[in-house]
Design a protein around this motif. Structure first.
Motif, PDB file in Angstrom:
ATOM      1  N   THR A   1       0.849  -1.203   0.000  1.00  0.00           N
ATOM      2  CA  THR A   1       0.000   0.000   0.000  1.00  0.00           C
ATOM      3  C   THR A   1       0.882   1.249   0.000  1.00  0.00           C
ATOM      4  O   THR A   1       1.946   1.229   0.595  1.00  0.00           O
ATOM      5  CB  THR A   1      -0.838   0.056   1.307  1.00  0.00           C
ATOM      6  OG1 THR A   1      -1.157  -1.261   1.699  1.00  0.00           O
ATOM      7  CG2 THR A   1      -2.070   0.899   1.153  1.00  0.00           C
TER       8      THR A   1
ATOM      9  N   HIS B   1      -5.541   3.282  10.508  1.00  0.00           N
ATOM     10  CA  HIS B   1      -5.218   1.901  10.140  1.00  0.00           C
ATOM     11  C   HIS B   1      -4.565   1.835   8.755  1.00  0.00           C
ATOM     12  O   HIS B   1      -5.156   1.367   7.791  1.00  0.00           O
ATOM     13  CB  HIS B   1      -6.465   1.021  10.210  1.00  0.00           C
ATOM     14  CG  HIS B   1      -6.116  -0.428  10.267  1.00  0.00           C
ATOM     15  ND1 HIS B   1      -5.627  -1.039  11.410  1.00  0.00           N
ATOM     16  CD2 HIS B   1      -6.103  -1.387   9.312  1.00  0.00           C
ATOM     17  CE1 HIS B   1      -5.350  -2.289  11.150  1.00  0.00           C
ATOM     18  NE2 HIS B   1      -5.634  -2.536   9.879  1.00  0.00           N
ATOM     19  N   GLU B   2      -3.373   2.352   8.658  1.00  0.00           N
ATOM     20  CA  GLU B   2      -2.631   2.235   7.392  1.00  0.00           C
ATOM     21  C   GLU B   2      -1.142   2.150   7.702  1.00  0.00           C
ATOM     22  O   GLU B   2      -0.694   2.646   8.748  1.00  0.00           O
ATOM     23  CB  GLU B   2      -2.927   3.423   6.465  1.00  0.00           C
ATOM     24  CG  GLU B   2      -2.626   4.788   7.039  1.00  0.00           C
ATOM     25  CD  GLU B   2      -3.003   5.911   6.051  1.00  0.00           C
ATOM     26  OE1 GLU B   2      -2.267   6.133   5.098  1.00  0.00           O
ATOM     27  OE2 GLU B   2      -4.047   6.566   6.277  1.00  0.00           O
TER      28      GLU B   2
ATOM     29  N   GLN C   1       3.553  -1.621   9.737  1.00  0.00           N
ATOM     30  CA  GLN C   1       2.112  -1.860   9.603  1.00  0.00           C
ATOM     31  C   GLN C   1       1.395  -1.368  10.861  1.00  0.00           C
ATOM     32  O   GLN C   1       1.978  -1.378  11.959  1.00  0.00           O
ATOM     33  CB  GLN C   1       1.857  -3.368   9.386  1.00  0.00           C
ATOM     34  CG  GLN C   1       2.495  -3.936   8.130  1.00  0.00           C
ATOM     35  CD  GLN C   1       1.915  -3.343   6.850  1.00  0.00           C
ATOM     36  OE1 GLN C   1       0.720  -3.004   6.799  1.00  0.00           O
ATOM     37  NE2 GLN C   1       2.744  -3.205   5.832  1.00  0.00           N
TER      38      GLN C   1
END
Ligand code: G1P
Length: 293
Positions: free
Chosen positions: A2, A124-125, A213
Motif C-alpha cells: 500500500t 489503520h494504514e 504496519q
C-alpha cells in the motif's frame, strides 16, 4: 505494498547531550549547514512521496511547529526589500495547509510510547517513521530506497533500514538477526535493543528509518518497559515479526548520528562540502585548520 502516505517524526527528546545549546531550543532545530536537522529529515520523507507529517512533540518544542508555519512579518520584510531568493527559502519549508499534525508525548516513556502516541492520527494504514537524530546522505534518500525495496515484498511487509557498525558500538543501537535474502532486502530473524556485544545477533544496527504496519500500535499499547526502563519500539517490532513479514534493508549511503556531537559535527562537514556555493571556500578553511594555520 500500500502507498505510504504518513510519516511519524518523534521530536519529544530532551537533547541533554547538546546542553547548553538545547536549553531553550529543541535539538531538532540545530542546523546542519543552514537547514535544521528536522528539515533535512522532512525533505527525505517528501522525496519518498510522504504527504502528511505527524510530529510527536513535547514541552518546549513549539518552535518546531512555528518552523513549519508561515512567518508573516519576515515574509513582508523580505518582499519590501525585494529579497526573492530568501523568500523562496521560506516557502520551501512550508507544507500544504492541513498536511501536518502535532501530538504530544506527555511523559518520556521511550520511543515505543512516542510512536504509540501517534496512533489516532495515523489510523489503520502502514506508515513511515523517521528518527530526526539520524541523517542519511545519498543521492536517493534512505526512505525512498526502502519504498523501492518494499515494492517487491509482501503487501503486509514491515521494513527497517540497517547498517553495519563495529561490534564495540552495538550496545548503542537496536540490532537485528539476518535471515534469507528477498530482493534487495533480507528477512529479520531477531531484534534486540541495546545488546551487549557478546549477545548481539549480528553487527547490523537499526538506523532510524522504518516502514511499519498499523498492527504495531496494538502491540505497543501493551508493551512492557525494556532496555533502559523504556517502552522500546524494537521489542514491539519483534512481537509483530511473529505474525507479519519483517525485512531489513542495507541502504546505500552514509549515516550521521546527529544525536552525538561527533556525528553532528561530521554531518556539518559532509553536507557543507556537498554544497557547490560553499564547498571551495569551506574546503580551504578545513585544510588550513588541519594544518594548524
Ligand atoms: C533508537 C532505537 C534503536 C536505533 C537507534 C538509531 O535508539 O531504539 O533501535 O538503533 O534509535 O539511532 P536511541 O538512539 O533513541 O537510544
Amino acid at each position: 505494498m500500500t502507498r505510504i502516505r504518513k510519516a511519524i517524526f518523534p521530536v519529544a527528546g530532551l537533547g541533554t547531550r547538546f546542553l547548553p545549546a538545547t536549553k531553550a531550543m529543541p535539538k531538532e532545530m540545530l542546523p546542519v549547514v543552514d537547514r535544521p536537522l528536522i528539515q533535512h529529515v522532512v525533505d527525505e520523507a517528501y522525496e519518498a512521496g510522504i504527504e502528511h507529517l505527524v510530529f510527536v512533540t513535547g514541552r518546549n518544542k513549539s518552535v518546531i511547529e512555528d518552523h513549519f508555519d508561515r512567518q508573516f512579518e519576515l515574509e513582508l520584510t523580505l518582499i519590501e526589500r525585494g529579497k526573492k531568493a530568501e523568500l523562496a527559502l521560506l516557502s520551501d519549508a512550508l507544507p500544504e495547509a492541513g498536511t501536518v499534525s502535532f501530538t504530544r508525548q506527555q511523559s518520556p516513556l521511550g520511543l515505543g510510547h512516542a510512536v504509540w502516541c501517534a496512533r489516532e492520527i495515523v489510523g489503520h494504514e502502514p506508515f513511515a517513521l523517521l528518527l530526526p537524530d539520524v541523517l542519511v546522505k545519498h543521492k536517493r534518500g534512505c526512505l525512498a530506497q526502502m519504498i523501492d525495496a518494499a515494492a517487491e515484498l509482501d503487501a503486509n511487509a514491515n521494513i527497517i533500514a540497517v547498517e553495519e557498525v563495529p561490534s564495540d558500538r552495538v550496545h548503542m543501537y537496536g540490532v537485528v538477526g539476518v535471515g534469507p535474502a528477498k530482493g534487495k532486502a533480507f528477512s529479520i530473524t531477531k531484534m534486540v535493543e541495546k545488546p551487549k556485544a557478546s549477545e548481539a545477533p549480528s553487527n547490523l544496527s537499526i538506523t532510524g528509518r522504518y516502514i511499519l504496519q498499523p498492527e504495531i500500535f496494538g502491540i505497543l499499547e501493551k508493551q512492557a518497559a525494556g532496555a533502559g526502563g523504556e517502552i522500546q519500539l524494537t521489542d514491539a517490532m519483534l512481537a509483530l515479526a511473529a505474525t507479519q513479514p519483517f525485512y531489513g534493508l542495507k541502504f546505500e549511503g552514509r549515516s550521521y548520528d546527529c544525536g552525538s556531537k561527533i556525528g553532528f559535527l561530521a554531518a556539518n562537514v559532509a553536507y557543507g562540502l556537498d554544497r557547490p556555493d560553499l564547498a571551495p571556500e569551506f574546503r580551504g578553511e578545513i585544510e588550513r585548520i588541519l594544518k594548524g594555520q
